[in-house]
Design a protein around this motif. Sequence first.
Motif, PDB file in Angstrom:
ATOM      1  N   VAL A  31       0.754  -1.141   0.036  1.00 35.88           N
ATOM      2  CA  VAL A  31       0.001   0.049   0.096  1.00 35.88           C
ATOM      3  C   VAL A  31       0.769   1.289  -0.071  1.00 35.88           C
ATOM      4  O   VAL A  31       2.227   1.077   0.470  1.00 35.88           O
ATOM      5  CB  VAL A  31      -0.903   0.033   1.481  1.00 35.88           C
ATOM      6  N   ASP A  52      -8.023   1.862  -3.430  1.00 35.30           N
ATOM      7  CA  ASP A  52      -8.251   1.505  -1.957  1.00 35.30           C
ATOM      8  C   ASP A  52      -7.140   1.257  -0.845  1.00 35.30           C
ATOM      9  O   ASP A  52      -7.135   0.977   0.126  1.00 35.30           O
ATOM     10  CB  ASP A  52      -9.345   0.389  -1.889  1.00 35.30           C
ATOM     11  N   ARG A  53      -5.865   1.079  -2.030  1.00 35.73           N
ATOM     12  CA  ARG A  53      -4.800   0.950  -1.238  1.00 35.73           C
ATOM     13  C   ARG A  53      -3.850   2.179  -1.237  1.00 35.73           C
ATOM     14  O   ARG A  53      -2.571   2.161  -1.024  1.00 35.73           O
ATOM     15  CB  ARG A  53      -3.969  -0.158  -1.837  1.00 35.73           C
ATOM     16  N   LEU A  54      -4.281   3.573  -1.210  1.00 34.30           N
ATOM     17  CA  LEU A  54      -3.578   4.497  -1.335  1.00 34.30           C
ATOM     18  C   LEU A  54      -4.233   5.232  -0.081  1.00 34.30           C
ATOM     19  O   LEU A  54      -5.164   5.766  -0.275  1.00 34.30           O
ATOM     20  CB  LEU A  54      -3.297   5.325  -2.547  1.00 34.30           C
ATOM     21  N   VAL A  55      -3.240   5.637   1.022  1.00 30.60           N
ATOM     22  CA  VAL A  55      -3.812   6.447   2.285  1.00 30.60           C
ATOM     23  C   VAL A  55      -3.230   7.768   2.111  1.00 30.60           C
ATOM     24  O   VAL A  55      -2.077   7.895   2.499  1.00 30.60           O
ATOM     25  CB  VAL A  55      -3.338   5.704   3.609  1.00 30.60           C
ATOM     26  N   VAL A  57      -3.089  11.094   3.948  1.00 29.06           N
ATOM     27  CA  VAL A  57      -3.387  11.787   5.372  1.00 29.06           C
ATOM     28  C   VAL A  57      -3.361  13.177   5.301  1.00 29.06           C
ATOM     29  O   VAL A  57      -3.810  13.601   6.311  1.00 29.06           O
ATOM     30  CB  VAL A  57      -2.616  11.123   6.365  1.00 29.06           C
ATOM     31  N   VAL A  67       0.851   6.076  10.982  1.00 29.29           N
ATOM     32  CA  VAL A  67       0.178   5.271  10.231  1.00 29.29           C
ATOM     33  C   VAL A  67       0.722   4.059   9.536  1.00 29.29           C
ATOM     34  O   VAL A  67       0.269   3.047   9.422  1.00 29.29           O
ATOM     35  CB  VAL A  67      -0.835   6.072   9.318  1.00 29.29           C
TER      36      VAL A  67
END
Lengths: 320, 273
Positions: A31, A52-55, A57, A67
Amino acid sequence: MMVAQTAERFDCRKAWATTLEALAQDDERIVAVVNDSVGSSNLGGFQAAYPDRLVNVGIAEQVMVGVGAGLANGGHIPFVSAASCFLTGRALEQVKADVAYSNYNVKLVGQSSGVAYGELGATHHSIEDFAWLRALPQITTIVPADPWETEQAVKWAASHDGPVYLRLSRMKVPDLGPDVDGTRAFVPGKARVMRQGDDAAILATGTIVHLALAAAEALALEGLSVRVLSVHTINPLDADAVLGAAKTGAVVTAEEALVSGGLGGAVAEMTSANHPVPLERIGFAGFQSTGDVDTLFEAAGLTATGIAEATRRAITRKMG
Amino acid sequence: MPATDSPETVDIIKEKAAWMRRRALRMVVEKNLGHIGGDFSATDIVATLFFGVLRYDVDRPDWADRDRFVMSKGHATGVLYTALCAAGYFEEALLDTYMEPGSRLNGHPNRNYLPGVEANTGPLGHGFPIATGIAISGAMRGATYRTYVLTGDGEQQEGSNWEAAMVAAHRGLSNLTLIVDRNRLQQGARTSETTALDPLDDKYRAFGWDVIEVDGHDPAALHQVLTAKSDKPRCVIAHTVKGKGVSFMEDKAKWHHGVPNAEEYEIAKKELA
């Protein structure tokens, strides 16, 4: 002697992004974590492929690194990517406690390192990161010099179970080609011998290696045989390569970083303790003023001419 | 472990909490080191988690589906280590090595030495962001585990918590519970005398959290709020007393890291018996 490196210049950010996307396709644990830096991290393609695999913040580097540690706890392999200056400096305690000391499987990826953001000034230069990261045990620190080293470093980081700092640039560099022996292998902790020589040795890293090769080429015309190493791993430093270089009797380090605490500092520590040798260290001595990269490099002697001059100085000291 | 708030569960929590207080006090006195005031304010919270709420298996500390407990107030190892010991992660003899040179029981927890520890905390404001990452990881994979993080109230002054509060709310992390040990004292002063936190509940509500206040020394009430479901990240403000259980320590900042002398130790032991 042949110049192995190509004339064409490459932006290694492409190698970083395409390699990560390919790895992510085969491994769902991978990710990305960013601080509003999808664009500057070149992760637009990753985001499109794996939304959905990139956060993201937001602009918050401390939680970004924390995180990352938490994602590793949950079994993910996070690549935490941000401008090096903020990733390392702003979140240094999180890098120390949450990643290095906790020994979490987090990959910290510093973008636009060194003085790539030349005009933006010293706040945005990341020239202290070698000193900071070198002081942290347990975090392998890798500085690729060309697209091939970048691809290898990203692949290795994904496969290695432990903390890694990858220091990437956005400055265009040539492909260095194979090692002097014609082979090409990326072994973390082992410097690559790009050119053999016995009169002196230049230990260079990242964006500077190709300049060191050009300097050695110029010195060869004067009859000087100069070894050039691509020191892609700053921590742990390759002791065999450094002490082997010291045996030439004249050593030069060249880096896009502060020499105090950087590669120059590390080589000084290692050689003075084990094999004292005349040493010339090229890099930065303090905060840099605003200016384009070429101007800042020129002022610091980070040019083929500057490196060649430093090498001559080192050789002169050896004779004396 | 029990997962209901039956009277039996509450009795077990109380019994474990009483043992943890006595054992933590002995550790601190024997080694002349520790943070007994913050240990005692958090004891009932941590005991409720370990003996009434958390899902874990001491034989498989890395079990992927375990509930996570992150001790963000990492100096409170007296309560963390006694809880891990009481839960069965290690033998009681290990507690005798507390803070000795080379001990696995460092003054602040180290996950690489000790099963059951999720992160190497100590510097304040780190646990909450890490717990947020654990919760994101679980949400991404559709995992069923829950993540609990305990911070001190003075610790809420660290800005990194507010970064985490925003991220967790933005991502709707309903699998994350923050517990604030609201004893109103930090190392050297009342929180109201340094940088005041109130209204802490409104702050978290404004950030998008479900907030509930509870008596942090009432296991039945704690059990109820810590097992309740929410569709948002949940902040439990647990009102506690620093040094809870020992009359001369209660609500006194000096017991943040004070060590009782021989006479005080005898009094404290009697009160905790």
